[in-house]
Design a protein around this motif. Structure first.
Motif, PDB file in Angstrom:
ATOM      1  N   ASP A 127      56.538 -68.366 -27.250  1.00 10.05           N
ATOM      2  CA  ASP A 127      56.743 -67.289 -28.269  1.00 10.05           C
ATOM      3  C   ASP A 127      56.519 -66.038 -27.457  1.00 10.05           C
ATOM      4  OD1 ASP A 127      56.932 -69.119 -30.590  1.00 10.05           O
ATOM      5  OD2 ASP A 127      54.876 -69.497 -30.616  1.00 10.05           O
ATOM      6  N   THR A 128      56.451 -65.964 -26.313  1.00  6.36           N
ATOM      7  CA  THR A 128      56.087 -64.681 -25.472  1.00  6.36           C
ATOM      8  C   THR A 128      57.538 -63.754 -25.745  1.00  6.36           C
ATOM      9  OG1 THR A 128      54.622 -65.893 -24.289  1.00  6.36           O
ATOM     10  CG2 THR A 128      55.509 -63.719 -23.363  1.00  6.36           C
ATOM     11  N   THR A 129      57.443 -62.751 -25.949  1.00  6.47           N
ATOM     12  CA  THR A 129      58.319 -61.597 -25.686  1.00  6.47           C
ATOM     13  C   THR A 129      58.233 -60.772 -24.222  1.00  6.47           C
ATOM     14  OG1 THR A 129      57.275 -59.913 -27.039  1.00  6.47           O
ATOM     15  CG2 THR A 129      58.763 -61.231 -28.208  1.00  6.47           C
ATOM     16  N   CYS A 145      65.439 -65.995 -19.637  1.00  6.06           N
ATOM     17  CA  CYS A 145      66.405 -66.631 -20.824  1.00  6.06           C
ATOM     18  C   CYS A 145      65.932 -68.096 -21.162  1.00  6.06           C
ATOM     19  CB  CYS A 145      67.616 -66.111 -20.813  1.00  6.06           C
ATOM     20  SG  CYS A 145      67.905 -64.242 -21.055  1.00  6.06           S
ATOM     21  N   HIS A 151      66.920 -64.226 -26.962  1.00  3.33           N
ATOM     22  CA  HIS A 151      66.501 -63.090 -27.999  1.00  3.33           C
ATOM     23  C   HIS A 151      65.087 -62.536 -27.951  1.00  3.33           C
ATOM     24  CE1 HIS A 151      64.907 -67.184 -29.114  1.00  3.33           C
ATOM     25  NE2 HIS A 151      63.977 -66.516 -30.187  1.00  3.33           N
ATOM     26  N   ARG A 152      64.280 -63.232 -26.809  1.00  5.43           N
ATOM     27  CA  ARG A 152      62.808 -62.578 -26.815  1.00  5.43           C
ATOM     28  C   ARG A 152      62.686 -62.034 -25.449  1.00  5.43           C
ATOM     29  NH1 ARG A 152      61.631 -68.094 -28.388  1.00  5.43           N
ATOM     30  NH2 ARG A 152      60.589 -68.067 -30.373  1.00  5.43           N
ATOM     31  N   VAL A 153      63.944 -61.656 -24.616  1.00  4.82           N
ATOM     32  CA  VAL A 153      64.013 -61.052 -23.472  1.00  4.82           C
ATOM     33  C   VAL A 153      64.818 -59.664 -23.592  1.00  4.82           C
ATOM     34  CG1 VAL A 153      64.953 -61.113 -21.027  1.00  4.82           C
ATOM     35  CG2 VAL A 153      64.070 -63.156 -22.258  1.00  4.82           C
ATOM     36  N   THR A 154      64.323 -58.541 -23.226  1.00 11.52           N
ATOM     37  CA  THR A 154      64.919 -57.170 -22.996  1.00 11.52           C
ATOM     38  C   THR A 154      64.711 -56.870 -21.517  1.00 11.52           C
ATOM     39  OG1 THR A 154      63.694 -56.732 -25.141  1.00 11.52           O
ATOM     40  CG2 THR A 154      64.650 -54.963 -23.807  1.00 11.52           C
ATOM     41  N   TYR A 194      55.757 -55.560 -26.432  1.00 13.17           N
ATOM     42  CA  TYR A 194      55.968 -56.769 -26.053  1.00 13.17           C
ATOM     43  C   TYR A 194      54.582 -57.474 -25.554  1.00 13.17           C
ATOM     44  CZ  TYR A 194      60.246 -54.034 -25.584  1.00 13.17           C
ATOM     45  OH  TYR A 194      61.443 -53.494 -25.743  1.00 13.17           O
ATOM     46  N   ASP A 195      54.853 -58.698 -25.328  1.00 13.44           N
ATOM     47  CA  ASP A 195      53.778 -59.577 -24.888  1.00 13.44           C
ATOM     48  C   ASP A 195      53.394 -59.269 -23.593  1.00 13.44           C
ATOM     49  OD1 ASP A 195      53.212 -60.873 -27.577  1.00 13.44           O
ATOM     50  OD2 ASP A 195      54.852 -61.991 -27.316  1.00 13.44           O
TER      51      ASP A 195
END
Length: 395
Positions: A127-129, A145, A151-154, A194-195
């Protein structure tokens, strides 16, 4: 070699790379191993420069399937080596690539051992961003990814051409994370908090935006470095009051410094022969290049750089110059000993000697015995405990 043959050979090389990283202790968890075995690094480095072992100036040679053959290109793409994809912030002319010497790499696919070590240190779960600063080729982004879901990666890349290539490589592999072209030191608050924040370039101090955009209890993994050398990898925990604290991790990773924080082109003014005051010193310039003492010297002189140059009589002196305030220290051999001539608003070599004395009094500990505290007002590196000897990082 046909495309199916390339895919088969690449899959085998990925497994061999994972075995190598696991044997070295860098790859420790099944989930990250699965990512290494799945992500085709060769897609992210279709052509690159590899460092040669030729004596003299550091030299890189171009590597493409056409130049060296598909088999050799593939094997080098999966070697545990840093592969350079840009020099001096300029695009490479791949129409007629030539060996390059004495250049400054500005983009690369980082040493896989360092990449996976940082990802393991990031301590993620499903669940980590994550905010990644420095997309580069996109290889580490793809690993994130695969592990977390795009979807959790910027990811942020400052160079438009580098970002465009990474976007294409990621799309080829089926990943479409939030990929931005902007100043990574500012982060991207719109998708935060973000986490985790991970930086794949060196910074002189931790940008306040990264801390503000990290959830309380979240982690920042980044490399601190100066203009002389890397200080090392740190992992910081962000508190709910906007501060962060942690330790340097073992090892001596070195990333390219963030372009926004690069040193001035001019090293500074060489002092006149009669400028400053001269005295004996117990330390010669070798301490600047040794691993642990060099770490301490960089803390003591955060804005300095050094070089050596012979005088008319052949005597080689080492000049330590601070381009931000014109302070200098000149080290010259005197028989089997050294003298230092220093001047300017601060005595650089006095600062180094005081720092070395503190370090030696603590039994010359490794960088992993040093910690970092970041507050809204200041950033400092400390030895032993947060109330021990400390050095301020540049703002």
């Amino acid at each position: 070699m046909t495309d199916p043959d390339i895919d088969l050979a690449a899959a085998k090389l990925r497994q061999q790379l994972a075995d190598h990283l696991a044997a070295g202790g860098w790859l420790r968890s099944p989930t990250w191993r699965a990512a290494v075995e799945a992500i085709p690094r060769h897609v992210f480095v279709p052509r690159f420069y590899a460092e040669t072992d030729a004596p003299g100036l550091t030299t890189w040679k171009p590597v493409t399937p056409q130049l060296v053959g598909v088999d050799k290109w593939l094997r080098q793409a999966y070697a545990d080596e840093t592969l350079i994809t840009q020099f001096g912030g300029r695009e490479i002319d791949w129409a007629d690539p030539q060996p390059i010497s004495n250049a400054r790499p500005t983009s690369s696919s980082t040493l896989p051992a360092l990449v996976v070590r940082m990802l393991e240190d990031l301590d993620v779960n499903e669940d980590t961003t994550v905010l990644e600063i420095g997309t580069g080729t996109g290889y580490s982004t793809a690993l994130l990814c695969h592990r977390l879901g795009a979807h959790r990666v910027t990811s942020i890349e400052t160079d438009p051409a580098v970002a465009a290539r990474a976007r294409g490589h990621l799309a080829h592999c089926g990943y479409r994370p939030r990929l931005l072209t902007c100043d990574g030191l500012l982060g991207y608050p719109e998708a935060g908090p973000y986490d985790r924040v991970i930086a794949t370039m060196g910074v002189r101090s931790i940008p306040s935006a990264w801390i503000k955009q990290t959830r309380p209890g979240g982690l920042i993994v980044a490399t601190l470095r100066g203009w002389m050398r890397s200080l090392g990898l740190v992992r910081l925990t962000v508190d709910d009051n906007g501060t962060a604290q942690g330790h340097f991790l073992s090892g001596d990773p070195s990333f390219m410094i963030a372009r926004q924080q690069d040193a001035p082109e001019s090293l500074g003014m060489i002092p006149a022969p009669d400028e400053g005051e001269t005295r004996a010193t117990a330390h010669g310039p070798e301490l600047l290049t040794m691993a642990d003492s060099g770490f301490v010297a960089q803390l003591a002189m955060p804005n300095a750089r050094f070089f050596s140059m012979p005088a008319d009589d052949g005597t080689v002196s080492t000049y330590v110059l601070d381009a931000t305030n014109d302070a200098f220290a000149t080290l010259t051999p005197s028989g089997d000993e050294w003298t230092v001539r220093q001047g300017g608003p601060v005595n650089l070599w006095d600062d180094v000697e005081r720092s070395l004395a503190l370090w030696q009094a603590a039994d010359s500990p490794a960088p992993s015995e040093f910690g970092v505290t970041v507050t809204p007002d200041a950033q400092r590196v400390w030895l032993g405990s947060s109330d021990g000897p400390s050095w301020h990082l540049p703002g």
